[in-house]
Structures are given as C-alpha cells and as structure tokens.
Motif scaffolding. Structure first.
Motif: not given
Length: 112
Positions: A36-61
């Motif tokens: 379960e710990v690794f499942a949670w870590i995987t979910c957090v990693a995917y969420a961080m990656l999704a947030g980064l991609v959304a930030r790059i697409v919607i509010l790029p610099v």
C-alpha cells in the motif's frame, strides 16, 4: 574559503549521498513493491507529474507562453487520444502531440 573547508564539504556531501544509497541497498530486499505504501507513492508521483504538465500547458513561461492556449490544449488532447488508441504507446502519443503542436504554431505564425 580555505582548502580544508572545501574538502570537508565535499566529503560531507559524499558521505550523505552514500549513506542513503547504502541504506537503500540494505533495505531493498525487505521492501514489497506491491504494498500500500508503494501504491500511495505511485499515486503521489503521478499527481505531481500531472500537475506539472497542467502547469506547463495552461500557464507556461518563456517561449511557450507566446503560443496559443488552444494550440497547446488541442495538441495535448490529441496526444492523449493517440496514446490510448495505440495501446499506451508513449512514443507515439508524445510524437503526435509534438508534431501537431509544431504544425499548429507554424500555421498560426505564418498564415495569420
């Protein structure tokens, strides 16, 4: 800064790095990747990656900020569609999104 302080800093950084590496090697045999710990870590990693991609697409610099939001969103949507239609082939998805984005940007800048 004197020479001995620089060498002390290098040694301290090396010791800290190798301490964590050694701890990882020592504990790696006891870890269960399907836990379960690794499942949670995987979910957090995917969420961080999704947030980064959304930030790059919607509010790029930088240079990407000069492109149209519609072009970026369309390219992302197409990349996702190609990714899922090609049985989750990441190369095809990213390649299609990139090529469509470049083509849309080229057409918008040269024919508008």
């Amino acid at each position: 800064m004197s020479d001995w302080r620089i060498w002390l800093l290098v040694l301290a950084c090396g010791a800290a790095t190798y301490l964590w590496r050694g701890l990882g090697v020592a504990l790696s045999g006891r870890l269960r990747p399907e836990s379960e710990v690794f499942a949670w870590i995987t979910c957090v990693a995917y969420a961080m990656l999704a947030g980064l991609v959304a930030r790059i697409v919607i509010l790029p610099v930088g240079t990407l900020a000069a492109s149209a939001l519609g072009d970026r969103l369309f390219a992302c949507g197409l990349a996702l569609a190609v990714f899922f239609l090609s049985r989750r082939n990441l190369f095809l998805g990213v390649g299609a999104g990139f090529l469509v984005f470049v083509a849309l940007t080229y057409l918008r800048t040269n024919f508008s």
